[in-house]
Design a protein around this motif. Structure first.
Motif, PDB file in Angstrom:
ATOM      1  N   ARG A 151      20.285 -25.134 -35.634  1.00  0.00           N
ATOM      2  CA  ARG A 151      20.332 -24.618 -37.000  1.00  0.00           C
ATOM      3  C   ARG A 151      20.824 -23.177 -37.036  1.00  0.00           C
ATOM      4  O   ARG A 151      20.388 -22.330 -36.270  1.00  0.00           O
ATOM      5  N   LEU A 152      21.753 -22.934 -37.958  1.00  0.00           N
ATOM      6  CA  LEU A 152      22.164 -21.571 -38.285  1.00  0.00           C
ATOM      7  C   LEU A 152      21.260 -21.090 -39.406  1.00  0.00           C
ATOM      8  O   LEU A 152      21.173 -21.729 -40.456  1.00  0.00           O
ATOM      9  N   SER A 153      20.591 -19.975 -39.196  1.00  0.00           N
ATOM     10  CA  SER A 153      19.705 -19.463 -40.242  1.00  0.00           C
ATOM     11  C   SER A 153      20.266 -18.165 -40.799  1.00  0.00           C
ATOM     12  O   SER A 153      20.949 -17.410 -40.106  1.00  0.00           O
ATOM     13  N   ASN A 154      19.954 -17.941 -42.045  1.00  0.00           N
ATOM     14  CA  ASN A 154      20.575 -16.841 -42.759  1.00  0.00           C
ATOM     15  C   ASN A 154      19.638 -16.447 -43.898  1.00  0.00           C
ATOM     16  O   ASN A 154      19.304 -17.274 -44.732  1.00  0.00           O
ATOM     17  N   SER A 155      19.190 -15.199 -43.905  1.00  0.00           N
ATOM     18  CA  SER A 155      18.343 -14.767 -45.018  1.00  0.00           C
ATOM     19  C   SER A 155      18.685 -13.333 -45.404  1.00  0.00           C
ATOM     20  O   SER A 155      19.105 -12.531 -44.561  1.00  0.00           O
ATOM     21  N   PHE A 156      18.492 -13.051 -46.654  1.00  0.00           N
ATOM     22  CA  PHE A 156      18.840 -11.743 -47.207  1.00  0.00           C
ATOM     23  C   PHE A 156      17.651 -11.269 -48.036  1.00  0.00           C
ATOM     24  O   PHE A 156      17.162 -12.000 -48.911  1.00  0.00           O
ATOM     25  N   LEU A 157      17.167 -10.057 -47.745  1.00  0.00           N
ATOM     26  CA  LEU A 157      16.011  -9.530 -48.471  1.00  0.00           C
ATOM     27  C   LEU A 157      16.283  -8.108 -48.920  1.00  0.00           C
ATOM     28  O   LEU A 157      16.839  -7.295 -48.170  1.00  0.00           O
ATOM     29  N   LEU A 173      20.526 -18.210 -34.826  1.00  0.00           N
ATOM     30  CA  LEU A 173      20.833 -19.552 -34.344  1.00  0.00           C
ATOM     31  C   LEU A 173      19.590 -20.056 -33.627  1.00  0.00           C
ATOM     32  O   LEU A 173      19.028 -19.333 -32.792  1.00  0.00           O
ATOM     33  N   GLN A 174      19.161 -21.262 -33.972  1.00  0.00           N
ATOM     34  CA  GLN A 174      17.919 -21.774 -33.409  1.00  0.00           C
ATOM     35  C   GLN A 174      18.131 -23.190 -32.898  1.00  0.00           C
ATOM     36  O   GLN A 174      18.738 -24.024 -33.583  1.00  0.00           O
ATOM     37  N   HIS A 175      17.638 -23.423 -31.717  1.00  0.00           N
ATOM     38  CA  HIS A 175      17.700 -24.774 -31.140  1.00  0.00           C
ATOM     39  C   HIS A 175      16.289 -25.282 -30.929  1.00  0.00           C
ATOM     40  O   HIS A 175      15.458 -24.617 -30.326  1.00  0.00           O
ATOM     41  N   SER A 189      15.835 -19.162 -29.844  1.00  0.00           N
ATOM     42  CA  SER A 189      16.601 -18.592 -30.951  1.00  0.00           C
ATOM     43  C   SER A 189      17.233 -17.285 -30.522  1.00  0.00           C
ATOM     44  O   SER A 189      16.798 -16.635 -29.565  1.00  0.00           O
ATOM     45  N   ALA A 190      18.253 -16.930 -31.233  1.00  0.00           N
ATOM     46  CA  ALA A 190      18.914 -15.646 -31.027  1.00  0.00           C
ATOM     47  C   ALA A 190      19.474 -15.222 -32.372  1.00  0.00           C
ATOM     48  O   ALA A 190      19.779 -16.065 -33.226  1.00  0.00           O
ATOM     49  N   VAL A 230      16.437 -12.254 -28.901  1.00  0.00           N
ATOM     50  CA  VAL A 230      16.331 -13.627 -28.414  1.00  0.00           C
ATOM     51  C   VAL A 230      14.848 -13.969 -28.400  1.00  0.00           C
ATOM     52  O   VAL A 230      13.997 -13.101 -28.158  1.00  0.00           O
ATOM     53  N   GLY A 231      14.542 -15.196 -28.684  1.00  0.00           N
ATOM     54  CA  GLY A 231      13.139 -15.584 -28.756  1.00  0.00           C
ATOM     55  C   GLY A 231      12.936 -17.004 -28.309  1.00  0.00           C
ATOM     56  O   GLY A 231      13.883 -17.777 -28.145  1.00  0.00           O
ATOM     57  N   ALA A 232      11.694 -17.331 -28.094  1.00  0.00           N
ATOM     58  CA  ALA A 232      11.334 -18.700 -27.718  1.00  0.00           C
ATOM     59  C   ALA A 232      10.009 -19.047 -28.376  1.00  0.00           C
ATOM     60  O   ALA A 232       9.161 -18.175 -28.582  1.00  0.00           O
ATOM     61  N   GLY A 233       9.849 -20.298 -28.717  1.00  0.00           N
ATOM     62  CA  GLY A 233       8.594 -20.760 -29.311  1.00  0.00           C
ATOM     63  C   GLY A 233       8.174 -22.067 -28.680  1.00  0.00           C
ATOM     64  O   GLY A 233       9.007 -22.854 -28.220  1.00  0.00           O
ATOM     65  N   TRP A 234       6.905 -22.271 -28.639  1.00  0.00           N
ATOM     66  CA  TRP A 234       6.367 -23.500 -28.047  1.00  0.00           C
ATOM     67  C   TRP A 234       5.175 -23.939 -28.890  1.00  0.00           C
ATOM     68  O   TRP A 234       4.229 -23.176 -29.075  1.00  0.00           O
TER      69      TRP A 234
END
Lengths: 279, 231
Positions: A151-157, A173-175, A189-190, A230-234
């Motif tokens: 997923r391509l993520s995009n947010s504006f605040l 970008l998240q896998h 993610s990155a 860069v990040g990771a989640g579990w």
């Protein structure tokens, strides 16, 4: 479509990415809620050398009408396409006081802990600088699935900072993967965060007055790239009702934020883990 | 000291929860809510799908384990349902509010082993066993259009065939084109669906373009599934 099963991983995504699928994914009148508690280890503020350990409340709610509350963000899904998510977004920027705080922890959709005990500070820190007050930010999100698991993520605040005119634009970008077991979902993610001058001035600038009070050199940053990460989640589902959500993220400040005199260490690492009850 | 307090409290919480849930479900399980989210997409899909069906499949990751005898049990506070699986590991998924609101578990009647749970799109079977070739192609196109929605790489693929799936060990499933005494189409061992680990089904592929897609395809025995093939 199998990876739509992975959407429960939303609890381990960041603010704007912790959202339900585009079309109503639940029976009319139903909701999906997560509450939990964990710990987070993160720098006092972006660029700080010192880290602190805080209690981390976790919260995510989704309703069948498309509304969601995720950590300190809330929004609504308007898309009817399963590969596209978009809608309005509200978020609370927690601000920053002289003790720090205001860090965003990627991952477990944290409700930033305003109640957590403060650790004794070492070093120059933020003394003498104006507090950046908590602000309500308005914006939007738009995410695109390139594949069911990418997923391509995009947010504006808009609305953070001293003058409520700071802008943060996140591109990521998240896998998501559930390849090992239905009980274990992983995400990597990155992304980057772009900000305007007003945002950087609030969080990384030093006015002449603050310079006198704090001892830092006066600094007037421009906008641009604030950081890359860069990040990771579990997510480890113990049962349909209980899961352990863990995240880790490395963020590196860039541009004018990186050169701020407040920045003691441009690369920051944060990690969190919490127990979550789903009901 | 503060850090120690936080960590101690969190670990105590984790241990308590782990103990509490350890004996909840002895078999492999998946959350009904997560499965519902995956399955409801087809229900809400607004374009042509009348030649398709969407079912919930459970498949062992170990290719030596046949899906025979596997059952699913939906367990919730106010829900108790048994879902038998067909030989390909599929069952009709009931989209219900009660088990969703209960946050029910879908539990497998097998202990140990690793299983994968996923939606499977296949082509609706005809009771007379006679399939118009053009209709098979149309069904394949419907499946491709639906699956492209959430899987961009499929946009570069096209429908090339359908696969008739029969039980293990059937020597000649008897799939032929209705052209007088036309011989049966070739049969081989293989998986029912792409990505399945179990490869012992008897499968017959009908490639589009064979015979100009004018002659109907006739099945002497009812297949377990008819699966669209994209390349």
């Amino acid at each position: 479509m199998k990876t739509l099963l992975a959407l429960s991983l939303a609890v381990a995504c960041g603010a704007a990415c912790a959202q339900t699928p585009a079309t109503n994914p639940m029976p009319d009148g139903s909701r999906d809620m997560y509450v939990g508690l964990g710990v987070v280890v993160a720098p006092d503020y972006p660029g700080a050398r010192e880290k602190r350990v805080n209690a981390l409340p976790l919260l995510q709610l989704e309703w069948s009408n498309g509304m969601f509350l995720s950590g300190m963000s809330a929004g609504m899904h308007l898309s009817r396409r399963p590969d596209l998510e978009f809608g309005p977004l509200l978020a609370l920027d927690p601000g920053r006081d002289q003790d720090g705080s205001g860090n965003k922890v990627g991952g477990a959709t944290p409700v930033q802990s305003f109640l957590a005990g403060r650790e004794a500070r070492v070093g120059q820190g933020l003394e003498g600088l104006r507090d950046v007050h908590a602000r309500l930010q308005l914006g939007a999100f738009a995410n695109l699935y390139l594949t069911p698991s990418l997923r391509l993520s995009n947010s504006f605040l808009y609305g953070a900072g001293h003058e409520r005119n700071g802008v943060v634009w996140n591109l990521g970008l998240q896998h998501i993967s559930d390849g090992l077991s239905p009980r274990h979902r992983f995400a990597v993610s990155a992304g980057i965060n772009l900000v305007n001058r007003n945002y950087n001035a609030s969080y990384f600038g030093v006015t002449a007055e603050e310079s006198v009070l704090s001892g830092y050199s006066a600094y007037a940053p421009n906008g641009g790239l604030r950081d890359i990460y860069v990040g990771a989640g579990w997510n480890w589902a113990l049962s349909p009702s209980w899961m352990i959500a863990s995240t880790a993220r490395v963020t590196r400040l860039r541009g004018d934020a990186r050169h701020s005199p407040l920045v003691e260490r441009p690369a920051n690492f944060s990690i969190s883990s919490g127990l979550v009850f789903r009901f | 000291m503060g850090m120690f307090r936080h960590l101690s409290a969190s670990f105590a919480l984790l241990i308590t929860a782990s103990t509490a849930v350890a004996a909840t479900h002895e078999g492999e399980w998946v959350s009904y809510r997560d499965a519902y989210r995956a399955m409801v997409m087809f229900e809400k899909y607004g374009k042509a799908k009348h030649l398709l069906q969407n079912q919930f499949q459970v498949m062992s990751k170990d290719g030596n384990v046949a899906p025979d005898g596997v059952q699913l049990h939906v367990q919730g506070k106010s829900t108790s349902l048994n879902w038998p699986l067909d030989p390909t590991g599929r069952t009709a998924f009931a989209l219900l509010k009660a088990p969703y609101d209960d946050n029910a578990a879908i539990v497998l009647n097998r202990k140990g082993g690793k299983y994968v749970f996923r939606p499977r799109i296949s082509i609706v079977l005809r009771p007379d066993g006679v399939y118009d070739a053009a209709e098979l192609r149309e069904a394949c196109e419907q499946a491709l259009a639906y699956q492209r929605l959430a899987d961009a790489p499929l946009r570069s693929k096209r429908c090339v065939a359908v696969r008739f799936v029969f039980p293990k060990g059937m020597p000649d499933p008897g799939v032929r084109l209705r052209k007088g005494e036309a011989p049966s189409l070739g049969v081989a061992d293989g998986p029912a669906f792409e990505g399945d680990s179990y490869h012992a089904f008897r499968v017959v592929s009908y490639r589009f373009g064979a015979g100009g897609d004018k002659a109907p395809v006739v099945t002497q025995n009812a297949p377990l599934a008819i699966v669209p093939v994209f390349e």
